[in-house]
Design a protein around this motif. Structure first.
Motif, PDB file in Angstrom:
ATOM      1  N   VAL A 105       0.749  -0.987   0.012  1.00  0.00           N
ATOM      2  CA  VAL A 105       0.023  -0.202  -0.040  1.00  0.00           C
ATOM      3  C   VAL A 105       1.049   0.995  -0.131  1.00  0.00           C
ATOM      4  N   LEU A 106       2.171   1.002   0.970  1.00  0.00           N
ATOM      5  CA  LEU A 106       2.873   2.240   0.785  1.00  0.00           C
ATOM      6  C   LEU A 106       3.613   2.577  -0.756  1.00  0.00           C
ATOM      7  N   PHE A 107       3.949   1.638  -0.998  1.00  0.00           N
ATOM      8  CA  PHE A 107       4.492   1.954  -2.254  1.00  0.00           C
ATOM      9  C   PHE A 107       3.719   2.279  -3.535  1.00  0.00           C
ATOM     10  N   VAL A 108       2.327   1.871  -3.479  1.00  0.00           N
ATOM     11  CA  VAL A 108       1.353   2.268  -4.486  1.00  0.00           C
ATOM     12  C   VAL A 108       1.209   3.705  -4.133  1.00  0.00           C
ATOM     13  N   GLN A 109       0.924   4.200  -2.907  1.00  0.00           N
ATOM     14  CA  GLN A 109       0.571   5.613  -2.469  1.00  0.00           C
ATOM     15  C   GLN A 109       1.878   6.481  -3.023  1.00  0.00           C
ATOM     16  N   CYS A 110       3.085   5.901  -2.639  1.00  0.00           N
ATOM     17  CA  CYS A 110       4.201   6.797  -3.146  1.00  0.00           C
ATOM     18  C   CYS A 110       4.580   6.849  -4.508  1.00  0.00           C
ATOM     19  N   GLY A 111       3.962   5.808  -5.413  1.00  0.00           N
ATOM     20  CA  GLY A 111       4.146   5.899  -6.822  1.00  0.00           C
ATOM     21  C   GLY A 111       3.205   6.965  -7.429  1.00  0.00           C
ATOM     22  N   LYS A 112       2.126   7.319  -6.719  1.00  0.00           N
ATOM     23  CA  LYS A 112       1.280   8.107  -7.332  1.00  0.00           C
ATOM     24  C   LYS A 112       1.915   9.352  -7.404  1.00  0.00           C
ATOM     25  N   SER A 113       2.003  10.156  -8.555  1.00  0.00           N
ATOM     26  CA  SER A 113       2.591  11.352  -8.836  1.00  0.00           C
ATOM     27  C   SER A 113       1.746  12.534  -8.732  1.00  0.00           C
ATOM     28  N   LYS A 114       2.151  13.641  -8.417  1.00  0.00           N
ATOM     29  CA  LYS A 114       1.397  14.942  -8.128  1.00  0.00           C
ATOM     30  C   LYS A 114       1.123  15.392  -9.529  1.00  0.00           C
ATOM     31  N   TYR A 115       1.622  14.794 -10.519  1.00  0.00           N
ATOM     32  CA  TYR A 115       1.382  15.090 -12.226  1.00  0.00           C
ATOM     33  C   TYR A 115       0.534  14.191 -12.725  1.00  0.00           C
ATOM     34  N   ASP A 116      -0.362  13.336 -12.064  1.00  0.00           N
ATOM     35  CA  ASP A 116      -1.107  12.094 -12.727  1.00  0.00           C
ATOM     36  C   ASP A 116      -2.144  12.831 -13.082  1.00  0.00           C
ATOM     37  N   ILE A 117      -3.030  12.605 -14.339  1.00  0.00           N
ATOM     38  CA  ILE A 117      -4.079  12.908 -14.847  1.00  0.00           C
ATOM     39  C   ILE A 117      -5.194  11.777 -14.875  1.00  0.00           C
ATOM     40  N   ALA A 118      -6.153  11.636 -14.493  1.00  0.00           N
ATOM     41  CA  ALA A 118      -7.121  10.640 -14.664  1.00  0.00           C
ATOM     42  C   ALA A 118      -8.528  11.386 -14.470  1.00  0.00           C
ATOM     43  N   LYS A 119      -9.555  10.642 -14.694  1.00  0.00           N
ATOM     44  CA  LYS A 119     -11.102  11.064 -14.835  1.00  0.00           C
ATOM     45  C   LYS A 119     -11.320  11.623 -13.339  1.00  0.00           C
ATOM     46  N   GLY A 120     -11.739  13.084 -13.389  1.00  0.00           N
ATOM     47  CA  GLY A 120     -11.921  13.841 -12.155  1.00  0.00           C
ATOM     48  C   GLY A 120     -10.797  13.852 -11.110  1.00  0.00           C
ATOM     49  N   LYS A 121      -9.589  13.849 -11.921  1.00  0.00           N
ATOM     50  CA  LYS A 121      -8.319  14.166 -10.736  1.00  0.00           C
ATOM     51  C   LYS A 121      -7.298  14.596 -11.886  1.00  0.00           C
ATOM     52  N   ILE A 122      -6.402  15.589 -11.121  1.00  0.00           N
ATOM     53  CA  ILE A 122      -5.377  16.184 -11.763  1.00  0.00           C
ATOM     54  C   ILE A 122      -4.572  16.335 -10.583  1.00  0.00           C
ATOM     55  N   GLY A 123      -3.477  15.555 -10.438  1.00  0.00           N
ATOM     56  CA  GLY A 123      -2.618  15.849  -9.366  1.00  0.00           C
ATOM     57  C   GLY A 123      -3.231  15.634  -7.720  1.00  0.00           C
ATOM     58  N   GLN A 124      -3.327  16.404  -7.255  1.00  0.00           N
ATOM     59  CA  GLN A 124      -3.907  16.488  -5.892  1.00  0.00           C
ATOM     60  C   GLN A 124      -5.313  16.958  -5.824  1.00  0.00           C
ATOM     61  N   LEU A 125      -5.909  17.471  -7.225  1.00  0.00           N
ATOM     62  CA  LEU A 125      -7.041  18.060  -7.530  1.00  0.00           C
ATOM     63  C   LEU A 125      -8.075  17.070  -7.780  1.00  0.00           C
ATOM     64  N   THR A 126      -9.076  16.817  -7.175  1.00  0.00           N
ATOM     65  CA  THR A 126     -10.370  15.854  -7.402  1.00  0.00           C
ATOM     66  C   THR A 126     -11.554  16.626  -7.422  1.00  0.00           C
ATOM     67  N   THR A 127     -12.510  15.942  -7.539  1.00  0.00           N
ATOM     68  CA  THR A 127     -13.870  16.353  -7.889  1.00  0.00           C
ATOM     69  C   THR A 127     -14.472  17.141  -6.499  1.00  0.00           C
ATOM     70  N   LYS A 128     -13.872  16.759  -5.479  1.00  0.00           N
ATOM     71  CA  LYS A 128     -14.128  17.109  -4.192  1.00  0.00           C
ATOM     72  C   LYS A 128     -13.383  18.507  -3.560  1.00  0.00           C
ATOM     73  N   THR A 129     -12.502  18.743  -4.578  1.00  0.00           N
ATOM     74  CA  THR A 129     -11.537  20.137  -4.113  1.00  0.00           C
ATOM     75  C   THR A 129     -12.261  21.270  -4.211  1.00  0.00           C
ATOM     76  N   THR A 130     -12.156  22.217  -3.069  1.00  0.00           N
ATOM     77  CA  THR A 130     -12.713  23.406  -3.387  1.00  0.00           C
ATOM     78  C   THR A 130     -11.786  24.601  -3.543  1.00  0.00           C
ATOM     79  N   VAL A 131     -12.255  25.834  -3.919  1.00  0.00           N
ATOM     80  CA  VAL A 131     -11.418  27.000  -4.272  1.00  0.00           C
ATOM     81  C   VAL A 131     -10.497  27.410  -2.849  1.00  0.00           C
ATOM     82  N   GLN A 132     -11.032  27.087  -1.858  1.00  0.00           N
ATOM     83  CA  GLN A 132     -10.342  27.307  -0.655  1.00  0.00           C
ATOM     84  C   GLN A 132      -9.215  26.436  -0.195  1.00  0.00           C
TER      85      GLN A 132
END
Length: 186
Positions: A15-42
């Motif tokens: 689990v740790l290796f999978v989490q560490c492997g996720k890049s802050k530059y990944d793009i997927a449906k509803g996600k770019i880096g740390q931005l998700t569909t739940k991310t707010t302006v604040q």
């Protein structure tokens, strides 16, 4: 019992290796880096605490403009490189979630390698293009699996600008470059 603890340890390490492997530059449906569909302006200031966030705010519903502009949050890396432009769903609302994100940096990419510097050949080989819409100056490719659009300038297609000629996938040259790459969060 010894094997049980080893299995748990191996599971946790995986689990740790999978989490560490996720890049802050990944793009997927509803996600770019740390931005998700739940991310707010604040959340932007915390997510981009090491970057610069430039706010271009509209006048909202109280403005004098007949055509209401969207708020835009331009994200720049320290040093000035434009990374992303984020448009929230609601204007002048810090609790609003994201409507769309336009990608400007080629480090942001999908699992299949799609990024702002991809050619049409790379896009077409690794993604299902669901629809092509034509405007006066460009062709927009819709990639539903990512909820994304990719725009290609008509000049790169060998067509006159300001024509209403429809464009099919077969007409797009393999080396045509991306003009814009937007991921939609709706």
């Amino acid at each position: 019992m010894k094997h049980f603890y080893k299995a748990i340890l191996v599971g946790l390490m995986s689990v740790l290796f999978v989490q560490c492997g996720k890049s802050k530059y990944d793009i997927a449906k509803g996600k770019i880096g740390q931005l998700t569909t739940k991310t707010t302006v604040q959340d932007f200031d915390k997510i981009f605490e090491n970057d610069s966030v430039v706010k271009v705010l509209s006048e909202g519903a109280k403005g004098n403009s007949y055509f209401q502009e969207d708020d835009k949050y331009l994200i720049y890396e320290k040093g000035g490189k434009h990374l992303l432009t984020i448009v929230p769903k609601e204007q002048l609302d810090s609790t609003s979630t994201i409507k769309s994100v336009e990608v400007f940096d080629d480090r942001f990419k999908t699992k299949s390698g799609l990024n702002i510097n991809s050619t049409f050949e790379e896009i077409n080989a690794n993604n299902k293009i669901d629809k092509v819409e034509t405007s006066f100056t460009s062709a927009t490719l819709f990639i539903d699996e990512l909820n994304a659009t990719v725009t290609i300038d008509k000049e790169d297609l060998g067509l006159k600008e300001f024509s209403t000629q429809k464009v099919s996938l077969e007409q797009i040259p393999d080396l045509a470059k991306i003009k814009s790459f937007t991921v939609w969060f709706n």
